[in-house]
Design a protein around this motif. Sequence first.
Motif, PDB file in Angstrom:
ATOM      1  N   ALA A   1       0.678  -1.244   0.015  1.00 20.87           N
ATOM      2  CA  ALA A   1       0.260  -0.032  -0.147  1.00 20.87           C
ATOM      3  C   ALA A   1       0.897   1.348   0.156  1.00 20.87           C
ATOM      4  CB  ALA A   1      -0.958  -0.070   1.164  1.00 20.87           C
ATOM      5  N   PHE A   2       2.187   1.222   0.524  1.00 23.65           N
ATOM      6  CA  PHE A   2       2.837   2.273   0.738  1.00 23.65           C
ATOM      7  C   PHE A   2       3.623   2.539  -0.637  1.00 23.65           C
ATOM      8  CE2 PHE A   2       5.724   5.371   2.644  1.00 23.65           C
ATOM      9  CZ  PHE A   2       6.944   5.215   2.079  1.00 23.65           C
ATOM     10  N   VAL A   3       4.005   1.563  -1.237  1.00 26.33           N
ATOM     11  CA  VAL A   3       4.593   1.730  -2.591  1.00 26.33           C
ATOM     12  C   VAL A   3       3.713   2.151  -3.600  1.00 26.33           C
ATOM     13  CG1 VAL A   3       5.718   0.288  -4.450  1.00 26.33           C
ATOM     14  CG2 VAL A   3       6.305  -0.130  -1.870  1.00 26.33           C
ATOM     15  N   GLY A   4       2.576   1.750  -3.718  1.00 33.02           N
ATOM     16  CA  GLY A   4       1.633   2.084  -4.638  1.00 33.02           C
ATOM     17  C   GLY A   4       1.662   3.666  -5.188  1.00 33.02           C
ATOM     18  N   PRO A   5       1.531   4.674  -4.157  1.00 27.66           N
ATOM     19  CA  PRO A   5       1.576   6.091  -4.620  1.00 27.66           C
ATOM     20  C   PRO A   5       2.645   6.558  -4.940  1.00 27.66           C
ATOM     21  CG  PRO A   5       0.369   5.850  -2.368  1.00 27.66           C
ATOM     22  CD  PRO A   5       0.995   4.655  -2.844  1.00 27.66           C
ATOM     23  N   ALA A   6       3.774   6.259  -4.609  1.00 26.88           N
ATOM     24  CA  ALA A   6       5.145   6.528  -5.087  1.00 26.88           C
ATOM     25  C   ALA A   6       5.171   6.342  -6.612  1.00 26.88           C
ATOM     26  CB  ALA A   6       6.218   5.800  -4.350  1.00 26.88           C
ATOM     27  N   ARG A   7       4.802   5.041  -6.696  1.00 28.34           N
ATOM     28  CA  ARG A   7       4.941   4.506  -8.365  1.00 28.34           C
ATOM     29  C   ARG A   7       3.895   5.661  -9.369  1.00 28.34           C
ATOM     30  NH1 ARG A   7       3.487  -1.286  -7.888  1.00 28.34           N
ATOM     31  NH2 ARG A   7       5.727  -1.818  -7.137  1.00 28.34           N
ATOM     32  N   CYS A   8       3.062   6.038  -8.789  1.00 26.76           N
ATOM     33  CA  CYS A   8       1.803   7.130  -9.490  1.00 26.76           C
ATOM     34  C   CYS A   8       2.587   8.394  -9.752  1.00 26.76           C
ATOM     35  CB  CYS A   8       0.575   7.032  -8.782  1.00 26.76           C
ATOM     36  SG  CYS A   8      -0.327   5.458  -8.733  1.00 26.76           S
ATOM     37  N   ALA A   9       3.243   8.566  -8.711  1.00 23.98           N
ATOM     38  CA  ALA A   9       4.027  10.054  -8.630  1.00 23.98           C
ATOM     39  C   ALA A   9       5.186   9.968  -9.644  1.00 23.98           C
ATOM     40  CB  ALA A   9       4.599  10.497  -7.189  1.00 23.98           C
ATOM     41  N   ALA A  10       5.805   8.991  -9.685  1.00 22.85           N
ATOM     42  CA  ALA A  10       6.765   8.792 -10.808  1.00 22.85           C
ATOM     43  C   ALA A  10       6.533   8.906 -12.057  1.00 22.85           C
ATOM     44  CB  ALA A  10       7.701   7.766 -10.480  1.00 22.85           C
ATOM     45  N   SER A  11       5.177   8.415 -12.363  1.00 26.38           N
ATOM     46  CA  SER A  11       4.733   8.451 -13.731  1.00 26.38           C
ATOM     47  C   SER A  11       4.111  10.011 -14.176  1.00 26.38           C
ATOM     48  CB  SER A  11       3.654   7.475 -14.004  1.00 26.38           C
ATOM     49  OG  SER A  11       2.601   7.708 -13.277  1.00 26.38           O
ATOM     50  N   ARG A  12       4.037  10.764 -13.391  1.00 31.24           N
ATOM     51  CA  ARG A  12       3.662  11.989 -13.675  1.00 31.24           C
ATOM     52  C   ARG A  12       4.512  12.633 -14.464  1.00 31.24           C
ATOM     53  NH1 ARG A  12       2.590  14.045  -7.641  1.00 31.24           N
ATOM     54  NH2 ARG A  12       0.571  12.797  -7.132  1.00 31.24           N
ATOM     55  N   VAL A  13       3.952  13.542 -15.840  1.00 27.44           N
ATOM     56  CA  VAL A  13       4.762  14.214 -16.775  1.00 27.44           C
ATOM     57  C   VAL A  13       4.408  15.735 -16.706  1.00 27.44           C
ATOM     58  CG1 VAL A  13       5.069  14.614 -19.068  1.00 27.44           C
ATOM     59  CG2 VAL A  13       4.456  12.404 -18.142  1.00 27.44           C
ATOM     60  N   ALA A  14       5.608  16.508 -16.635  1.00 31.88           N
ATOM     61  CA  ALA A  14       5.141  17.826 -16.530  1.00 31.88           C
ATOM     62  C   ALA A  14       4.653  18.685 -17.720  1.00 31.88           C
ATOM     63  CB  ALA A  14       6.805  18.863 -16.508  1.00 31.88           C
ATOM     64  N   THR A  15       3.806  19.561 -17.539  1.00 35.17           N
ATOM     65  CA  THR A  15       2.817  20.103 -18.443  1.00 35.17           C
ATOM     66  C   THR A  15       3.690  21.415 -18.883  1.00 35.17           C
ATOM     67  OG1 THR A  15       1.033  19.305 -17.357  1.00 35.17           O
ATOM     68  CG2 THR A  15       0.712  21.195 -18.914  1.00 35.17           C
ATOM     69  N   PRO A  16       3.806  21.411 -20.246  1.00 40.20           N
ATOM     70  CA  PRO A  16       4.561  22.690 -20.744  1.00 40.20           C
ATOM     71  C   PRO A  16       3.898  23.934 -20.356  1.00 40.20           C
ATOM     72  CG  PRO A  16       3.556  21.378 -22.583  1.00 40.20           C
ATOM     73  CD  PRO A  16       3.269  20.498 -21.295  1.00 40.20           C
ATOM     74  N   ARG A  17       4.496  24.947 -20.120  1.00 36.98           N
ATOM     75  CA  ARG A  17       3.700  26.487 -19.942  1.00 36.98           C
ATOM     76  C   ARG A  17       3.195  26.813 -21.487  1.00 36.98           C
ATOM     77  NH1 ARG A  17       7.854  30.672 -17.603  1.00 36.98           N
ATOM     78  NH2 ARG A  17       8.422  30.685 -19.721  1.00 36.98           N
ATOM     79  N   MET A  18       2.122  27.276 -21.485  1.00 42.23           N
ATOM     80  CA  MET A  18       1.303  27.504 -22.607  1.00 42.23           C
ATOM     81  C   MET A  18       1.384  29.071 -22.771  1.00 42.23           C
ATOM     82  SD  MET A  18       1.014  24.630 -23.886  1.00 42.23           S
ATOM     83  CE  MET A  18      -0.366  24.879 -25.373  1.00 42.23           C
ATOM     84  N   GLY A  19       1.227  29.593 -24.057  1.00 40.32           N
ATOM     85  CA  GLY A  19       0.954  30.801 -24.266  1.00 40.32           C
ATOM     86  C   GLY A  19      -0.096  30.915 -25.398  1.00 40.32           C
ATOM     87  N   SER A  20      -0.642  32.291 -25.586  1.00 38.84           N
ATOM     88  CA  SER A  20      -1.535  32.459 -26.612  1.00 38.84           C
ATOM     89  C   SER A  20      -1.161  33.417 -27.563  1.00 38.84           C
ATOM     90  CB  SER A  20      -2.920  32.736 -25.963  1.00 38.84           C
ATOM     91  OG  SER A  20      -2.903  33.870 -25.455  1.00 38.84           O
ATOM     92  N   THR A  21      -2.063  33.705 -28.496  1.00 41.28           N
ATOM     93  CA  THR A  21      -1.767  34.914 -29.610  1.00 41.28           C
ATOM     94  C   THR A  21      -1.806  36.409 -28.624  1.00 41.28           C
ATOM     95  OG1 THR A  21      -3.991  34.741 -30.290  1.00 41.28           O
ATOM     96  CG2 THR A  21      -2.604  33.468 -31.635  1.00 41.28           C
TER      97      THR A  21
END
Length: 222
Positions: free
Chosen positions: A18-38
């Motif tokens: 149960a302890f290892v599970g959340p750590a595995r999920c956190a490692a799979s997160r991908v950083a979202t690129p910063r967005m701009g607009s016109t």
Amino acid sequence: MSRLLAAALLLPDIANAAFVGPARCAASRVATPRMGSTADFKTGLTIEFEDQVWKVTEFLHVKPGKGSAFVRSKLKNLQTGQTLEKTWKAGEQFPDAQVDRESMMYSYLDEDDNFVFMNMETYEEEKIPKDSIDKADFIREEMTLDVLKWRGKAIDVQVPKTVEAKIIETEPGAKGNSAGGRVEKPATIEGGAVINVPIFLTEGETIRVDTDDRKYLGRVND
């Protein structure tokens, strides 16, 4: 009794799982690129488009009488030098180019027409093709500038809006053109740029210049 003992022995393993599970999920997160607009468009803005880095060189917001607003733009590829005319929907988003700045000194122009810059702390060199640098004719030897890097590669140089440079060639007292009531003549300054200056200026004098408008701003007093 043996069944109860076996269940008790399994409890630590269940807790660890149960302890290892959340750590595995956190490692799979991908950083979202910063967005701009016109709405963020400005001349010189760097953006990512089709996994390449581009500089906005021109843009125009258009609001037609009928239909949706849009933005016309001219982009310059900072890797290849290619230019592209692109029309965007008003408010259309794009990833901001994550550009790093590194202070470097211009050393020389090599035989392949590359500007060579040096980091004066590490003595590492970077080469940028002359044709890909805007306002390259305002860059003089030993001038310290911000070199722009994208994904670790030098792609452009940020030339200041105002620079000081010495006049290296001009005709003394030559007949010039009248501009705003002031008689002017062409002068070549360090770096190779040619601008109009007041007729009384001579070779060897240092002046201030607006690099965007390519205009004389004044004489630098020693």
